[in-house]
Design an enzyme around this catalytic site. Structure first.
Site, mmCIF file in Angstrom:
data_model
loop_
_atom_site.group_PDB
_atom_site.id
_atom_site.type_symbol
_atom_site.label_atom_id
_atom_site.label_comp_id
_atom_site.label_asym_id
_atom_site.label_seq_id
_atom_site.Cartn_x
_atom_site.Cartn_y
_atom_site.Cartn_z
ATOM 1 C CB CYS A 13 -0.918 -0.007 1.221
ATOM 2 S SG CYS A 13 -1.878 1.516 1.383
ATOM 3 C CE LYS A 40 -9.508 -4.928 3.627
ATOM 4 N NZ LYS A 40 -10.502 -3.892 3.303
ATOM 5 C CD GLU A 65 -8.575 8.358 4.412
ATOM 6 O OE1 GLU A 65 -8.239 8.960 3.384
ATOM 7 O OE2 GLU A 65 -8.916 7.168 4.394
ATOM 8 C CB SER A 66 -1.805 8.105 4.216
ATOM 9 O OG SER A 66 -2.314 8.617 3.001
#
Length: 220
Positions: A13, A40, A65-66
């Site tokens: 990711c 998951k 949220e990066s």
């Protein structure tokens, strides 16, 4: 003893990668918890309300949220700084981080995971995104500045870098060709790739090709 910071991450990711880079650049110890996004954990929505990585746990608090995670790290661990202090420059940094999310990575996601066997329009769109970065971003910097915002590494550099580290995947699986006229962009990325924090967790093109190859086989 468990680290105070835990990062729920996934090796492929790019959004989780940018957070790992920020933690490395700031020298923050953390525990990385790898999530298999194809399988998951059953309780993952309790950890990640969006069902995505990255999620940062800091004590009893969670951030996801990066781009927001990285700003949280910047504000909580301000040394070394990865955003400018001057308001206009700080705004410029946020504009480019937003561009990465809404344009570069959005186009790439459609290109990688779409079903069009000849995605010419998306390849053109991706080329336009890169040319925009070259001319609206790097060409407006002095030639001597190695990083996106000048002489120091920033969250902008760490946001864009994972895309470039995985570029072999686009070339191999989707027929992407590096456009001409992106000399500053290539110079910029060569500088970022040599930064100690980036090199310390870098993966090879062969690693990404092997991993995505397994995903393609599983999908089809």
């Amino acid at each position: 003893m468990m680290s105070q910071i835990q990062l729920y991450s996934a090796i492929l990711c790019p959004f989780a990668h940018r957070v790992r880079l920020t933690l490395q650049a700031k020298g923050i110890p953390f525990e990385s918890i790898e999530i298999d996004l194809q399988n998951k954990p059953t309780n993952f929505l309790e950890i990640s309300p969006y069902g995505k990585v990255p999620v940062l746990k800091h004590g009893d608090n969670r951030v996801w949220e990066s781009a927001i995670v990285n700003e949280y790290l910047e504000e909580t661990f301000p040394d070394p700084p990865l955003l400018p202090t001057e308001p206009m420059q700080r705004s410029r940094a946020r504009i480019w981080i937003n561009f990465a999310d809404t344009r570069l990575f959005a186009t790439t996601g459609k290109l990688l995971y779409g079903r069009d066997p000849h995605p010419r329009a998306l390849l053109t769109e991706l080329t336009e995104d890169l040319l925009f970065m070259e001319h609206e971003g790097l060409h407006k910097n002095p030639a001597s500045t190695p990083y996106w915002l000048g002489t120091g590494l920033s969250l902008v550099d760490l946001t864009f870098h994972p895309w470039f580290e995985q570029i072999a995947v686009l070339e191999h699986f989707r027929g992407f060709g590096w456009p001409s006229g992106l000399d500053r962009l290539q110079e910029w990325h060569a500088a970022v790739a040599q930064h100690e924090a980036v090199r310390s967790i870098a993966n090879s093109p062969e690693f990404y090709l092997e991993c995505y190859g397994r995903l393609v086989q599983a999908k089809f």
